[in-house]
Design a protein around this motif. Sequence first.
Motif, PDB file in Angstrom:
ATOM      1  N   ILE A 149     125.227  33.651  89.254  1.00 20.74           N
ATOM      2  CA  ILE A 149     124.135  34.586  88.709  1.00 20.74           C
ATOM      3  C   ILE A 149     122.722  34.487  89.562  1.00 20.74           C
ATOM      4  O   ILE A 149     121.852  35.333  89.831  1.00 20.74           O
ATOM      5  CB  ILE A 149     123.939  34.559  87.418  1.00 20.74           C
ATOM      6  N   MET A 150     122.600  33.088  89.652  1.00 25.51           N
ATOM      7  CA  MET A 150     121.278  32.532  90.270  1.00 25.51           C
ATOM      8  C   MET A 150     121.188  32.545  91.730  1.00 25.51           C
ATOM      9  O   MET A 150     120.363  32.461  92.550  1.00 25.51           O
ATOM     10  CB  MET A 150     121.089  30.898  89.797  1.00 25.51           C
ATOM     11  N   ILE A 201     118.133  33.149  81.020  1.00 26.77           N
ATOM     12  CA  ILE A 201     118.029  33.749  82.079  1.00 26.77           C
ATOM     13  C   ILE A 201     118.955  34.529  82.460  1.00 26.77           C
ATOM     14  O   ILE A 201     118.473  35.735  83.014  1.00 26.77           O
ATOM     15  CB  ILE A 201     118.366  32.175  83.347  1.00 26.77           C
ATOM     16  N   TRP A 202     120.325  34.574  82.182  1.00 29.53           N
ATOM     17  CA  TRP A 202     121.318  35.475  82.260  1.00 29.53           C
ATOM     18  C   TRP A 202     120.834  36.789  81.851  1.00 29.53           C
ATOM     19  O   TRP A 202     120.982  37.991  82.183  1.00 29.53           O
ATOM     20  CB  TRP A 202     122.659  35.137  81.763  1.00 29.53           C
ATOM     21  N   TYR A 234     117.598  37.620  81.035  1.00 29.27           N
ATOM     22  CA  TYR A 234     116.558  38.166  81.761  1.00 29.27           C
ATOM     23  C   TYR A 234     116.893  39.139  82.939  1.00 29.27           C
ATOM     24  O   TYR A 234     116.229  40.048  83.415  1.00 29.27           O
ATOM     25  CB  TYR A 234     115.626  36.822  82.316  1.00 29.27           C
ATOM     26  N   TYR A 235     118.070  38.668  83.615  1.00 25.69           N
ATOM     27  CA  TYR A 235     118.450  39.292  84.929  1.00 25.69           C
ATOM     28  C   TYR A 235     119.338  40.610  84.433  1.00 25.69           C
ATOM     29  O   TYR A 235     120.033  41.119  85.543  1.00 25.69           O
ATOM     30  CB  TYR A 235     119.239  38.338  85.746  1.00 25.69           C
ATOM     31  N   HIS A 293     125.169  40.560  86.260  1.00 31.33           N
ATOM     32  CA  HIS A 293     124.201  41.174  87.034  1.00 31.33           C
ATOM     33  C   HIS A 293     123.479  39.519  87.814  1.00 31.33           C
ATOM     34  O   HIS A 293     123.300  38.718  86.998  1.00 31.33           O
ATOM     35  CB  HIS A 293     123.277  41.803  86.301  1.00 31.33           C
ATOM     36  N   ARG A 294     123.182  39.776  89.076  1.00 30.73           N
ATOM     37  CA  ARG A 294     122.789  38.389  89.539  1.00 30.73           C
ATOM     38  C   ARG A 294     121.412  38.624  89.831  1.00 30.73           C
ATOM     39  O   ARG A 294     120.648  39.773  89.756  1.00 30.73           O
ATOM     40  CB  ARG A 294     123.347  38.394  90.815  1.00 30.73           C
ATOM     41  N   ARG A 295     120.767  37.580  90.017  1.00 28.41           N
ATOM     42  CA  ARG A 295     119.390  37.474  90.431  1.00 28.41           C
ATOM     43  C   ARG A 295     119.032  38.230  91.772  1.00 28.41           C
ATOM     44  O   ARG A 295     119.566  37.872  92.656  1.00 28.41           O
ATOM     45  CB  ARG A 295     118.793  35.944  90.758  1.00 28.41           C
TER      46      ARG A 295
END
Length: 320
Positions: A225-226, A288-289, A291-292, A313-315
Motif C-alpha cells: 500500500i505504501m 494510513i490505509w 487515508y489512502y 488502494h495504494r499511495r
Amino acid sequence: MRYSELQRKSFLEATARERAIGLTDEGSFTELAGPRDRMMSPHLPILGEAVSFDDGVVTGVGLVGEHPVFVISQEGKFIGGAVGEVHGAKMAGIFRLALTAYDHAAQEHPHDLERYRPAVVVSFETGGVRLHEANAGLLAHAEIMDLIQDTKGKVPVISLIGSKVGCFGGMGFVAAATDVILMSPQGRLGLTGPEVIEQEIGKEEFDASDKSLISRTTGGKHKYIMCDCNELVEDRIGAFRDALCGLLNRPYSSLCRCRRIGSYELVREQMALVRLAAQLNPSDSKDIWRYYGNAEPDLIPEMEVKEFLKTAHRRPREVE
C-alpha cells in the motif's frame, strides 16, 4: 524434492537453498562457494559458537530464460541470517560476477542486450549485522551498498522478501537500494526489528509479542500500500518465480522506475511522507490505509492476495 513440487512449496517455509534452486530455471542453478568449499567464519569458533559450512548464505548462478541470474539466498536458521565477514564477502562476490557478466553480454550482444542482460536476485532473510563480528558485518553492508551503485545502468537488482526472519537492520537499507522489491503478505521489511523497538521505547509504544501489529507495520500488505514494495505475491516459490520472470521480460528502463531511493525527486517524495506522518499522527497502520482510500481497513489483514490486489488502494506515487 522434484522441481514441480518445489514450485508449490511455501516460500516462508523453504530453506535458502530451495529458494535459490526454485527461482531459476529447472536444472540451471549452480551453487558457488557452497558447503563443500567450507567457507566458514573465522571468528565464531574463537567465541565458542557453532559454524555453518556456507556461513548462512547460498550464492550461485542460474538462468531465467536467457538471462543469467546471480542469486543470493540468506538462511535465517543460522544466526538469524545475520551478515558477518564471509557471509558478506559471498554476497559481494555475486555482485562482482554479475557486473563481469554484464560486460561480457554488452560485448557479445551489443544490439540485443535486453535479451541477455544479467540480473542479481537477493532472497533476504536477515536481522542485519552479525554482532559476533560486527565490524566485518558493517563493512560488508557498506561494500554491498557500493556495489549496488555500480550496477546502476547495467544490472537490475531484485529483492525477494517472504521468509520467516524478514529483512531488518542494515539489510533493510540494502533492500531499499535495489531496483525492485517483491514481497508476500508474510514477508516483513524494516530498519529496526520489533524486539529492539520494544526494548528502546517500551511495550506500550510497540508490543513485539503482537504478531498482528508487526504484520500491519512491517508486513507485505502494508509495504505494498505504501509502495515500499513493488509487487505482492502469494506465499509460494513458484509465485515469486513467476513475478521474477515477468520482471526480467520487461525493459530495464521500466525496472529503474520502480526504485524508491536514488534521486532528488525521490528524496522529495520521502520528505512529503514524513510531513504527512507528522500531520496525521497515526496510531496504527490502518489509519494510513484508510487515508489512502481503503474504506474497510480492518478487513485487509485477512484478505487473500488476489482479493487484496483487486481492492487495495495504494499511495499515489509522485515519481513514476
